[in-house]
Write a protein that holds these residues in place. Structure first.
Motif, PDB file in Angstrom:
ATOM      1  N   LYS A   5     -20.554-112.952  -7.281  1.00  0.00           N
ATOM      2  CA  LYS A   5     -21.541-111.887  -7.567  1.00  0.00           C
ATOM      3  C   LYS A   5     -21.148-110.641  -6.313  1.00  0.00           C
ATOM      4  CE  LYS A   5     -25.320-113.557  -8.183  1.00  0.00           C
ATOM      5  NZ  LYS A   5     -25.277-114.469  -9.364  1.00  0.00           N
ATOM      6  N   SER A   6     -19.534-110.879  -5.208  1.00  0.00           N
ATOM      7  CA  SER A   6     -19.027-110.181  -5.076  1.00  0.00           C
ATOM      8  C   SER A   6     -17.944-109.842  -6.259  1.00  0.00           C
ATOM      9  CB  SER A   6     -18.438-110.518  -4.241  1.00  0.00           C
ATOM     10  OG  SER A   6     -17.004-110.191  -3.815  1.00  0.00           O
ATOM     11  N   LYS A  27     -15.597-107.539  -5.125  1.00  0.00           N
ATOM     12  CA  LYS A  27     -14.327-107.958  -4.718  1.00  0.00           C
ATOM     13  C   LYS A  27     -13.722-109.304  -5.346  1.00  0.00           C
ATOM     14  CE  LYS A  27     -13.073-105.324  -0.728  1.00  0.00           C
ATOM     15  NZ  LYS A  27     -12.558-106.309   1.275  1.00  0.00           N
ATOM     16  N   GLN A  28     -14.388-110.258  -5.553  1.00  0.00           N
ATOM     17  CA  GLN A  28     -14.099-111.951  -5.845  1.00  0.00           C
ATOM     18  C   GLN A  28     -13.802-111.471  -7.296  1.00  0.00           C
ATOM     19  OE1 GLN A  28     -13.050-114.086  -3.874  1.00  0.00           O
ATOM     20  NE2 GLN A  28     -13.579-113.033  -2.147  1.00  0.00           N
TER      21      GLN A  28
END
Length: 140
Positions: A123-124, A126-127
């Motif tokens: 979901k992120s 950044k991830q």
């Protein structure tokens, strides 16, 4: 077709290099420096260098601007091109479009399918970017 070619379909090709040479030739013919042409186009000197070396593709609108500044019609940049080299084969002989090629590569490798499914579940943003960076690092 390699994965890089599939993922970067906008990479300059032989026709782009031909047009780039014609831009440089006409700029030289009108005795204009790269800096002067870049300023007239409102772009950086470095960007014009990339255009003239064929590193970056020249869009249709930018090519039109260049033709106006250099005092030639847009067709000038294509004069002398061997069209048979750039005309695509009939549809039945043409290779798959890039998206189909990517999907084909994924379908041929069960691990790739698992990777795509897992990636979509992150979901992120950044991830997701970290996952992309890690995979690129491992690919090298």
């Amino acid at each position: 077709m390699s994965v890089k070619e599939i993922l970067n379909p906008r990479k300059a090709d032989d026709l782009d290099h031909f047009v780039a040479q014609r831009v440089r030739r006409q700029r030289d013919a009108v005795d204009m420096t790269q800096d002067q042409l870049a300023q007239a186009l409102g772009i950086s000197f470095q960007q014009l260098q990339k255009y003239e070396r064929g590193v970056n593709r020249i869009s249709a609108s930018r090519l039109f601007q260049i033709s106006c500044v250099l005092g030639v019609g847009p067709e000038y940049f294509y004069e002398g091109v061997d069209t048979s080299q750039f005309v695509q084969s009939p549809k039945s002989e043409r290779s798959e479009p890039p998206q189909s090629s990517i999907l084909s590569l994924i379908a041929q490798n069960p691990d790739a399918t698992d990777l795509v499914i897992a990636f979509v579940e992150i979901k992120s943003p950044k991830q997701r970017q970290k996952a992309i960076d890690l995979i690129r690092l491992l690919a090298d």
